[in-house]
Design a protein around this motif. Structure first.
Motif, PDB file in Angstrom:
ATOM      1  N   PRO A 182     -44.535 -18.128  -2.865  1.00 17.05           N
ATOM      2  CA  PRO A 182     -43.536 -17.913  -3.922  1.00 17.05           C
ATOM      3  C   PRO A 182     -42.446 -18.971  -3.874  1.00 17.05           C
ATOM      4  N   ASP A 183     -41.802 -19.164  -5.006  1.00 13.81           N
ATOM      5  CA  ASP A 183     -40.628 -20.042  -5.037  1.00 13.81           C
ATOM      6  C   ASP A 183     -39.523 -19.458  -4.167  1.00 13.81           C
ATOM      7  N   ILE A 184     -38.671 -20.337  -3.633  1.00 11.71           N
ATOM      8  CA  ILE A 184     -37.500 -19.881  -2.899  1.00 11.71           C
ATOM      9  C   ILE A 184     -36.448 -19.462  -3.925  1.00 11.71           C
ATOM     10  N   ALA A 185     -36.113 -18.179  -3.919  1.00 14.80           N
ATOM     11  CA  ALA A 185     -35.139 -17.660  -4.881  1.00 14.80           C
ATOM     12  C   ALA A 185     -33.751 -17.635  -4.256  1.00 14.80           C
ATOM     13  N   PRO A 186     -32.722 -17.841  -5.059  1.00 11.91           N
ATOM     14  CA  PRO A 186     -31.359 -17.763  -4.535  1.00 11.91           C
ATOM     15  C   PRO A 186     -31.043 -16.357  -4.027  1.00 11.91           C
ATOM     16  N   LYS A 187     -30.314 -16.292  -2.931  1.00 12.75           N
ATOM     17  CA  LYS A 187     -29.862 -15.022  -2.378  1.00 12.75           C
ATOM     18  C   LYS A 187     -28.345 -14.998  -2.422  1.00 12.75           C
TER      19      LYS A 187
END
Length: 308
Positions: free
Chosen positions: A298-303
């Motif tokens: 998966p893409d790295i999503a902002p946290k």
């Protein structure tokens, strides 16, 4: 790196994520307490501090602003150059993959194995560059893309990205000897490897060459001296407003000082540093997708508005 929309006029005063306030609040608090103490003494004993002209503080403030501005420009230039280098790495990885898939003869198993091995090594190289710049352990991300026969020698190397680049060069040389592509295309693909090597060397140069320590020390000392002396020069004219004004000035000067330190090293994990993990994952997804694989990470999503 901070990923968020521009906060509105109200939230901008209470936004802490990505702000340098958590790093400089001790200095701001110390300056505020000192200013408050001086103001109280001046109020109770009016002749304790003579009335000073603000001209020296104005001149020193202008000089300090110039120093801080120069240092912030130098730090931002390093940050922006690092971002440009990683953009070049994305371009080179995609271009090399396209050339491998388009011009390596895939009519037999050797050609297909060469394509897959080279593309996997490109992904491994990207992860290895990130870990080298951040000083973290690369093996979990790298070993799954490198043939097991190379694992032992890979763990003994001093410069893992350079080792992987040499493996890619040998693979490309084998392709030339096996006539898997034309001489011209082999040369073009070697130019992509050279460009990736230049990216590695430039990132290492930024990482290993900080701004001169003497200049940083001069800015640190001048900032502290200015903020600690400022209440003595303002208290006679500003009175009880002195702590507030000094706190705002301390926030500005100490904030610029700390922000330049954070931008000076663009490859770390601080909030305002580059999202190397997300960039590496983007390259990995693009290259695996080009190979025709469907089980993609998966893409790295902002946290919480932060992209690692």
């Amino acid at each position: 790196m901070i990923v968020r929309q521009t906060p509105n006029a109200l939230k901008i005063f209470f936004t802490l994520r990505g702000s340098i306030i958590p790093k400089i609040y001790p200095q701001i608090l110390l300056v505020t307490l000192l200013s408050t103490l001086i103001t109280i003494v001046q109020h109770e004993f009016p002749l304790s501090f003579p009335s000073y002209s603000t001209a020296p503080f104005t001149l020193l403030g202008v000089a300090l602003s110039l120093f801080l501005g120069f240092r912030n420009n130098a730090s931002y230039q390093r940050w922006w150059e690092a971002r440009g280098l990683w953009g070049q790495l994305v371009y080179d990885a995609r271009s090399l993959t396209r050339q491998l898939l388009s011009f390596i003869d895939e009519d037999d198993e050797t050609g297909r194995d060469t394509q897959r091995s080279m593309i996997h090594l490109t992904i491994a190289f990207t992860h290895a560059v990130r870990h080298r710049l951040r000083g973290t352990s690369p093996w979990e991300d790298v070993e799954r893309f490198v043939e097991p026969i190379h694992h032992a020698s890979m763990r003994q190397t001093q410069n893992l990205p350079d080792y992987l680049m040499r493996l890619m060069g040998k693979k490309l040389g084998d392709s030339r000897r096996q006539c898997l592509s034309s001489e011209q295309m082999i040369q073009n693909m070697d130019e992509r490897l050279t460009s990736m090597t230049i990216v590695l060397a430039a990132c290492e140069r930024i990482h290993n060459t900080p701004l001169p320590f003497a200049y940083m020390l001069l800015v640190h000392r001048t900032t502290y001296l200015y903020c600690f002396m400022l209440p003595f020069g303002l208290v006679s004219s500003l009175g009880w407003a002195t702590p507030l004004i000094c706190a705002v000035i301390a926030y500005t000067f100490f904030g610029l000082d700390v922000l330049s330190e954070e931008l000076e090293e663009p490859f770390g994990l601080a909030a305002n540093q580059l999202p190397l993990t997300a960039l590496s994952r983007t390259i990995e997804i693009n290259l695996l997708e080009a190979l025709g694989e469907t089980d993609l990470p998966p893409d790295i999503a902002p946290k919480n508005g932060y992209l690692e």
